[in-house]
Design an enzyme around this catalytic site. Structure first.
Site, mmCIF file in Angstrom:
data_model
loop_
_atom_site.group_PDB
_atom_site.id
_atom_site.type_symbol
_atom_site.label_atom_id
_atom_site.label_comp_id
_atom_site.label_asym_id
_atom_site.label_seq_id
_atom_site.Cartn_x
_atom_site.Cartn_y
_atom_site.Cartn_z
ATOM 1 N N SER A 20 0.986 -1.089 0.031
ATOM 2 C CA SER A 20 0.282 -0.137 0.122
ATOM 3 C C SER A 20 0.798 1.375 0.071
ATOM 4 O O SER A 20 2.048 1.108 0.368
ATOM 5 C CB SER A 20 -0.805 -0.056 1.443
ATOM 6 O OG SER A 20 -1.736 1.234 1.265
ATOM 7 N N TYR A 79 -3.547 -0.186 10.265
ATOM 8 C CA TYR A 79 -3.228 -0.743 8.893
ATOM 9 C C TYR A 79 -1.858 -0.086 8.420
ATOM 10 O O TYR A 79 -1.050 -1.018 7.904
ATOM 11 C CB TYR A 79 -4.437 -0.284 7.980
ATOM 12 C CG TYR A 79 -4.250 -0.729 6.671
ATOM 13 C CD1 TYR A 79 -4.609 -2.001 6.046
ATOM 14 C CD2 TYR A 79 -4.031 0.025 5.654
ATOM 15 C CE1 TYR A 79 -4.730 -2.357 4.995
ATOM 16 C CE2 TYR A 79 -3.793 -0.217 4.351
ATOM 17 C CZ TYR A 79 -4.312 -1.391 3.947
ATOM 18 O OH TYR A 79 -4.101 -1.985 2.591
#
Length: 334
Positions: free
Chosen positions: A145, A158
């Site tokens: 990500s 996250y």
């Protein structure tokens, strides 16, 4: 045709394949002639993916499992080897995220997010690497990500998981130098996946991705490029990829200002939604397939955002320069 021949006949395990990037990456790899073993918690969703792949002439083995359960991970690897005799590529994609201010998140949400999004990658790599070493080749391809190198409010756990996973991947690549085993990473921007349709939230509002949102196929095609040329870290987009990385080096305060002031607002809609657990501990029926409810941002809006960010960065850099000159001038007159 040359591209297809390079991957034709290769065997790939794809985790998190019941939706989003995992699903679409499996479809794109199958188009290149890759034979698949797909896994996630939802068998019904995986069977739909299998039908799509086989309808296009591909081969797909379905082995449901949970990346947090070591026995499931070992079973996926074992059944893949039993079917195909080898494994060439591991596409690590499984992930979950939970929305909320860090100190207001239930501790079990924090543990589960790290267990799936970080340790799930490590479990699968740990299970396949002995086979890679035995055959003298292999490829651990991690769907990462942009938050692997950045951060966003409401997604602290996250972000932490992705930072840890990218650090692990870099160290793993160094350990595997010269073995014929490669490690690749794709840094994913906000994409139009169903993740936002089943992610838990503590805010009682619908969570949405930080704009702009890209088509999930942008990432799937980047996965194919990494499969063809392994050993790289790929940033497939500009506005929510290369640009923020560049700005973080030259003017990190610009991104900090935007996300610090507007980040929460960017990631929530006023639509009321009570979803405190989402799909963290149990799979949910919503969100099967590559696309979710948030559509990709039109290209013209992305271009407009580039111009706006450039103007903002220029103004803030100019203000910072004036401040430095003023400080220097003040010091010189003392």
């Amino acid at each position: 045709m040359a591209r297809r021949e390079q991957l034709s006949g290769k065997i790939a395990i794809v985790t998190g394949a019941s939706s989003g990037v995992g699903w679409q990456s499996a479809v794109r790899l199958a188009e290149q002639g890759v034979r698949l073993c797909v896994t996630a918690r939802r068998r019904e969703a995986l069977e739909l993916l299998r039908k799509q792949v086989e309808a296009s002439g591909g081969e797909c083995l379905v082995v449901p499992g949970d990346v947090t359960v070591a026995e499931d991970v070992e079973r996926v690897v074992r059944e893949c080897l039993a079917r195909y005799g080898r494994i060439d590529i591991l596409v690590n994609d499984a992930g979950v995220q939970t929305y909320g201010y860090f100190d207001q998140l239930p501790w079990e949400h924090i543990q589960r997010t790290v267990d799936v999004t970080c340790l799930g990658f490590l479990r699968f790599a740990h299970a396949v690497l002995p086979h890679f070493r035995q055959q003298g080749s292999g490829h651990v391809l991690n769907v990462q990500s942009m938050l692997s190198k950045g951060a966003a409010p409401l997604l602290s756990v996250y972000s932490a998981s992705k930072h840890a996973t990218l650090g692990w991947a870099k160290a793993l690549a160094l350990e595997l130098h010269g073995t014929g085993i490669h490690v690749s990473n794709v840094l994913v921007p906000s994409v139009s996946t169903p993740m936002f349709d089943h992610a838990p939230t503590q805010l009682d509002k619908k969570p949405v991705p930080v704009p702009p949102t890209y088509d999930v196929d942008v990432v799937a095609r980047a996965v194919v490029r990494c499969a063809l040329k392994p050993g790289r870290t790929v940033v497939p987009v500009f506005l929510q990829g290369k640009l923020p990385l560049w700005m973080n080096k030259l003017a990190p305060f610009v991104g900090d200002f935007i996300l610090g002031r507007y980040g929460v607002r960017m990631q929530t809609e006023d639509q009321p939604l009570h979803r405190p657990d989402g799909n963290l501990f149990q799979p949910v029926p919503q969100g099967v397939g590559p696309y979710g409810s948030v559509p990709p941002t039109p290209k013209w809006k992305r271009l407009t955002a580039v111009v706006g960010l450039a103007a903002l960065a220029g103004g803030m850099l100019g203000g910072a320069a004036l401040g430095v000159r003023g400080l220097v001038g003040d010091v010189s007159h003392r």
